[in-house]
Motif scaffolding. Structure first.
Motif, PDB file in Angstrom:
ATOM      1  N   GLY A   1     -96.581 -89.419 -46.991  1.00 18.72           N
ATOM      2  CA  GLY A   1     -97.461 -88.684 -47.606  1.00 18.72           C
ATOM      3  C   GLY A   1     -96.588 -87.181 -46.888  1.00 18.72           C
ATOM      4  O   GLY A   1     -96.889 -85.474 -47.392  1.00 18.72           O
ATOM      5  N   GLN A   2     -96.358 -87.104 -46.019  1.00 18.63           N
ATOM      6  CA  GLN A   2     -95.579 -86.045 -44.476  1.00 18.63           C
ATOM      7  C   GLN A   2     -94.048 -85.897 -45.356  1.00 18.63           C
ATOM      8  O   GLN A   2     -93.806 -86.121 -44.367  1.00 18.63           O
ATOM      9  N   GLN A   3     -93.818 -85.373 -46.604  1.00 21.49           N
ATOM     10  CA  GLN A   3     -92.573 -84.651 -46.254  1.00 21.49           C
ATOM     11  C   GLN A   3     -91.708 -84.010 -46.110  1.00 21.49           C
ATOM     12  O   GLN A   3     -90.982 -83.556 -45.495  1.00 21.49           O
ATOM     13  N   ARG A   4     -93.302 -83.019 -45.475  1.00 23.38           N
ATOM     14  CA  ARG A   4     -92.830 -82.057 -44.813  1.00 23.38           C
ATOM     15  C   ARG A   4     -91.938 -82.258 -43.321  1.00 23.38           C
ATOM     16  O   ARG A   4     -91.303 -81.715 -42.968  1.00 23.38           O
ATOM     17  N   ALA A   5     -92.650 -83.087 -42.583  1.00 23.33           N
ATOM     18  CA  ALA A   5     -92.304 -83.584 -41.653  1.00 23.33           C
ATOM     19  C   ALA A   5     -91.218 -84.707 -41.768  1.00 23.33           C
ATOM     20  O   ALA A   5     -90.297 -84.738 -40.742  1.00 23.33           O
ATOM     21  N   SER A   6     -90.788 -84.830 -42.968  1.00 22.13           N
ATOM     22  CA  SER A   6     -88.933 -85.659 -43.013  1.00 22.13           C
ATOM     23  C   SER A   6     -87.815 -85.013 -42.551  1.00 22.13           C
ATOM     24  O   SER A   6     -87.016 -85.586 -42.478  1.00 22.13           O
ATOM     25  N   VAL A   7     -88.911 -83.549 -42.847  1.00 24.09           N
ATOM     26  CA  VAL A   7     -87.212 -83.063 -43.299  1.00 24.09           C
ATOM     27  C   VAL A   7     -85.350 -82.699 -41.538  1.00 24.09           C
ATOM     28  O   VAL A   7     -85.212 -82.525 -41.580  1.00 24.09           O
ATOM     29  N   THR A   8     -87.095 -82.810 -40.903  1.00 22.98           N
ATOM     30  CA  THR A   8     -85.649 -82.686 -38.998  1.00 22.98           C
ATOM     31  C   THR A   8     -85.464 -84.231 -39.015  1.00 22.98           C
ATOM     32  O   THR A   8     -84.962 -83.881 -38.754  1.00 22.98           O
ATOM     33  N   TYR A   9     -86.325 -84.888 -39.359  1.00 27.12           N
ATOM     34  CA  TYR A   9     -85.240 -86.230 -39.398  1.00 27.12           C
ATOM     35  C   TYR A   9     -84.339 -86.230 -40.379  1.00 27.12           C
ATOM     36  O   TYR A   9     -82.964 -87.088 -39.389  1.00 27.12           O
ATOM     37  N   LEU A  10     -84.294 -85.497 -40.748  1.00 24.45           N
ATOM     38  CA  LEU A  10     -83.785 -85.556 -42.720  1.00 24.45           C
ATOM     39  C   LEU A  10     -82.175 -84.777 -42.576  1.00 24.45           C
ATOM     40  O   LEU A  10     -80.951 -85.120 -42.181  1.00 24.45           O
ATOM     41  N   ARG A  11     -82.517 -83.954 -41.529  1.00 20.61           N
ATOM     42  CA  ARG A  11     -81.325 -82.937 -41.088  1.00 20.61           C
ATOM     43  C   ARG A  11     -80.900 -83.955 -39.696  1.00 20.61           C
ATOM     44  O   ARG A  11     -78.984 -83.475 -40.329  1.00 20.61           O
ATOM     45  N   LYS A  12     -81.065 -84.330 -39.363  1.00 19.01           N
ATOM     46  CA  LYS A  12     -80.100 -84.699 -37.493  1.00 19.01           C
ATOM     47  C   LYS A  12     -79.885 -86.355 -38.357  1.00 19.01           C
ATOM     48  O   LYS A  12     -78.509 -86.283 -37.904  1.00 19.01           O
ATOM     49  N   LEU A  13     -80.369 -86.617 -39.168  1.00 15.42           N
ATOM     50  CA  LEU A  13     -79.614 -87.902 -40.265  1.00 15.42           C
ATOM     51  C   LEU A  13     -77.876 -87.594 -40.959  1.00 15.42           C
ATOM     52  O   LEU A  13     -76.972 -87.933 -40.652  1.00 15.42           O
ATOM     53  N   HIS A  14     -78.477 -85.744 -41.143  1.00 16.18           N
ATOM     54  CA  HIS A  14     -77.468 -85.696 -42.259  1.00 16.18           C
ATOM     55  C   HIS A  14     -76.043 -85.182 -41.737  1.00 16.18           C
ATOM     56  O   HIS A  14     -75.020 -85.114 -41.765  1.00 16.18           O
ATOM     57  N   SER A  15     -76.445 -84.485 -39.909  1.00 13.87           N
ATOM     58  CA  SER A  15     -75.689 -84.174 -38.913  1.00 13.87           C
ATOM     59  C   SER A  15     -74.729 -85.651 -38.479  1.00 13.87           C
ATOM     60  O   SER A  15     -73.920 -85.674 -38.156  1.00 13.87           O
TER      61      SER A  15
END
Length: 80
Positions: free
Chosen positions: A41-55
């Protein structure tokens, strides 16, 4: 400035196979981290990983497009 951007694109398009594999491995770890955080349930923590994945995905897509365009050129010339 425009030529500088083009030069950067050329450098990115010539990534080594080892670097591409490391990026793919990193993407796997990033996806696992995103899934783990979302399960908690920690969606905010996922944002950093998602940004790197997107890059990483954008970079790999750029490399793939450059390789397809480069390899397609000789066959287009032969057919014409």
């Amino acid at each position: 400035p425009a030529s500088t951007g083009g030069g950067r694109m050329t450098q990115k398009a010539h990534l080594s196979s080892d670097l591409v594999q490391r990026m793919l491995d990193e993407n796997q770890q990033l996806l696992l981290a995103v899934m783990e955080n979302q399960a908690k349930g920690q969606q905010r923590a996922s944002v950093t990983y998602l940004r790197k994945l997107h890059s990483n995905l954008f970079m790999l897509g750029t490399v793939g497009d450059a390789q397809v365009n480069t390899s397609a050129l000789p066959s287009q010339i032969e057919v014409a």
